[in-house]
Design an enzyme around this catalytic site. Structure first.
Site, PDB file in Angstrom:
ATOM      1  N   PHE A  18      64.370  38.483 -55.725  1.00 22.18           N
ATOM      2  CA  PHE A  18      65.666  39.154 -55.534  1.00 22.18           C
ATOM      3  C   PHE A  18      66.271  39.653 -56.841  1.00 22.18           C
ATOM      4  CE2 PHE A  18      68.048  35.483 -57.043  1.00 22.18           C
ATOM      5  CZ  PHE A  18      67.147  34.451 -56.813  1.00 22.18           C
ATOM      6  N   LYS A  59      79.477  26.966 -63.154  1.00 26.43           N
ATOM      7  CA  LYS A  59      80.326  27.058 -61.963  1.00 26.43           C
ATOM      8  C   LYS A  59      81.557  26.169 -62.164  1.00 26.43           C
ATOM      9  CE  LYS A  59      76.123  28.492 -60.446  1.00 26.43           C
ATOM     10  NZ  LYS A  59      74.937  28.521 -61.319  1.00 26.43           N
ATOM     11  N   PHE A  75      67.821  25.842 -52.456  1.00 27.78           N
ATOM     12  CA  PHE A  75      68.395  26.822 -53.364  1.00 27.78           C
ATOM     13  C   PHE A  75      67.229  27.465 -54.112  1.00 27.78           C
ATOM     14  CE2 PHE A  75      70.160  28.546 -57.239  1.00 27.78           C
ATOM     15  CZ  PHE A  75      71.024  29.457 -56.660  1.00 27.78           C
ATOM     16  N   THR A  76      67.374  28.737 -54.460  1.00 32.31           N
ATOM     17  CA  THR A  76      66.264  29.532 -54.994  1.00 32.31           C
ATOM     18  C   THR A  76      65.559  28.861 -56.181  1.00 32.31           C
ATOM     19  OG1 THR A  76      67.882  30.761 -56.290  1.00 32.31           O
ATOM     20  CG2 THR A  76      67.231  31.724 -54.176  1.00 32.31           C
ATOM     21  N   ASP A  96      72.562  17.765 -56.755  1.00 29.10           N
ATOM     22  CA  ASP A  96      72.819  19.038 -57.423  1.00 29.10           C
ATOM     23  C   ASP A  96      74.337  19.129 -57.513  1.00 29.10           C
ATOM     24  OD1 ASP A  96      73.451  21.590 -58.188  1.00 29.10           O
ATOM     25  OD2 ASP A  96      71.711  22.485 -57.211  1.00 29.10           O
ATOM     26  N   TYR A 147      72.037  20.800 -86.410  1.00 29.35           N
ATOM     27  CA  TYR A 147      70.861  20.747 -85.530  1.00 29.35           C
ATOM     28  C   TYR A 147      70.833  19.436 -84.757  1.00 29.35           C
ATOM     29  CZ  TYR A 147      66.149  21.388 -83.800  1.00 29.35           C
ATOM     30  OH  TYR A 147      65.077  21.553 -82.967  1.00 29.35           O
ATOM     31  N   ARG A 162      71.879  37.402 -49.865  1.00 27.69           N
ATOM     32  CA  ARG A 162      71.402  36.033 -49.691  1.00 27.69           C
ATOM     33  C   ARG A 162      70.758  35.962 -48.310  1.00 27.69           C
ATOM     34  NH1 ARG A 162      71.594  33.046 -54.667  1.00 27.69           N
ATOM     35  NH2 ARG A 162      69.875  34.500 -54.641  1.00 27.69           N
TER      36      ARG A 162
END
Ligand code: F0G
Length: 458
Positions: A449, A257, A123-124, A214, A71, A382
């Site tokens: 979306f 990514k 970005f969303t 980001d 943990y 998009r």
């Protein structure tokens, strides 16, 4: 058309189902014409996203066995922390289960109601967390980014005049940070240049404003800098990545990514106080600060993935050039799409592809459905559906870019998969007049979306 051969060979294979057109017609109708609601099993080639869809290496699979599932104080946490320090150069790191969790923590800590957060296109999830914290996103990307055919080599760049205007209007005290993304997703995976980053750094320092990255697609961005920016062709991807991060005060990262894993993310910073506050938040929303919602084995694979992504330049060259190859094949078939080709995806221009469908009838959503029916390839809208509604007026945002994203998972598909997809999409283009617009039958309030349902307009 150049295809850079894969710098790996295949050791495990996964079968994928071939379906008929009739089967797919039923499947997409059942999914409410939303490719997010298709069953993965009904998809032949999945180009929905490059997020968490990566193939891991043998070294990453081996690392999974070395998970320390304690943990507190898992050795995999310390290894991940070391990988972040080595590759990105930030001093402190807080793991999170994925990128948006890091965005959540950062937005809660830094944004006060009434603040403005300038960025190089929205970005969303990033914008939503800014808004939930009471802030307003302000788009400060260069105008060329909104033009799908502008050949500007760095369409992810900031327009400093737009930042200057904002600071004059609202004052630096209302701007907690500038949010800078690498390989700007919604612009078509377009990179930001090192020169622009340097200018941006100078500007934020002058105004005493933080610069937060980001960092989700920094390795891909580094490849474009190496290829396109004077002075970088002899620098390694590793050096370029370090330099990009060096101009920023911290970052949020989706490891799903560039990080070459299926799950994972982190928040990183050089600021000890912000780090301490972030650790206090992560225990509320994610888990203890030495696992942040991840299993020990997830952190182990993530650390290996981060190092692999920059270990040589061969991987990233293959990766970005594979995306470019798909774009070149579509160019040869005259299918309209965003240029220059981005780092993670090819973005079809749905307005040019389906000029008979007005933007109110969601041309990109309709095109993604039509591509699935024709080919079994799953793509993502998009455009206006992703853009959502203005939180104050309730009006739909009407983005200039109305796109369908063909996103390439890393190390997953071969050249013939891409040839097959391109051929099918060229067929849809030939038969484009048969595609019809859509209307909502269910519209979720946030990030609509993902779960919206549609019907065809007669
Ligand atoms: N920032 C960028 C630029 C992204 O592309 C994503 C995710 C996130 C943040 C959020 O990270 O998914 O790990 O929570 N993009 C995915 C996509 C969903 O398909 O483009 P996450």
């Amino acid at each position: 058309m150049k295809y850079v051969p894969e710098p790996f060979r295949i050791k495990t294979v996964e079968s994928i189902k071939m379906t008929t057109r009739e089967y797919r017609q039923n499947a997409i109708a059942e999914a409410g014409y939303n490719t997010f609601l298709l069953k993965s099993e009904d998809v032949y080639i999945d180009l929905l996203t490059d997020s968490g869809t990566n193939a891991m290496s043998d070294a990453q699979w081996a690392a999974l066995q070395m998970g320390d599932e304690a943990y507190a104080g898992s050795r995999n946490f310390y290894d991940l922390e070391a990988a972040v320090q080595e590759v990105y150069g930030y001093r402190y790191m807080v793991p999170t289960h994925q990128g948006r969790a890091a965005e959540h923590i950062m937005s809660r800590l830094l944004i006060k109601p009434g603040d403005y957060v300038p960025g190089n296109m929205y970005f969303t999830t990033t914008r939503l967390h800014q808004e939930l914290a009471g802030g307003a996103f302000v788009d400060c990307i260069i105008d060329e980014a909104h033009n799908p055919y502008s050949l500007h080599p760095f369409k992810g760049n900031f327009d400093l005049a737009k930042l200057e205007r904002l600071v004059r209007e609202v004052g630096p005290g209302r701007i907690p940070y500038v949010s800078c993304a690498t390989c700007v997703n919604m612009a078509g995976g377009q990179p930001v240049s090192m020169a622009n980053l340097r200018d941006l750094r100078r500007w934020t320092e002058r105004h005493g404003i933080r610069l937060m990255l980001d960092n989700t697609r920094t390795v891909e961005n580094a490849y474009f800098i190496q290829q396109r920016e004077p002075g970088y062709k002899d620098k390694s991807i590793k050096e370029i990545v370090r330099e990009i991060c060096s101009y920023t005060d911290g970052c949020t990262t989706s490891g799903k990514k560039d990080g070459l894993v299926n799950i994972g993310g982190f928040l990183a910073t050089n600021d000890e106080e912000f780090f301490t506050e972030s650790k206090a938040q992560v225990v509320i929303y994610e888990g203890l600060h030495t696992y942040g919602g991840l299993a020990g084995r997830d952190m182990a694979a993530f650390a290996v993935g981060i190092r692999e992504s920059v270990a040589t330049d061969d991987y990233i060259r293959y990766r970005v050039e594979q995306v470019n190859y798909l774009g070149e094949v579509l160019t040869a078939a005259s299918v309209p799409h965003v240029v220059p080709h981005g780092g993670h995806a090819i973005f079809l221009d749905a307005k040019a592809f389906l000029p008979h469908i007005p933007q109110e009838q969601f041309p990109a959503q309709a095109l993604a459905s039509a591509i699935y029916v024709e080919t079994g390839v799953r793509a993502m809208e998009r455009g206006v559906v992703s853009a959502g509604r203005n939180k104050d007026t309730g009006e739909n945002y009407m983005p200039k870019l109305e796109l369908v994203r063909l996103t390439i998972p890393r190390r997953v598909y071969t050249q013939s998969h891409l040839d097959y997809a391109a051929e099918g999409i060229a067929n849809v283009y030939r038969l484009r007049e048969q595609v019809r617009g859509l209307r909502f039958v269910y519209e979720p309030k946030q990030l609509r979306f993902f779960q919206a349902r549609f019907e065809k307009i007669k």
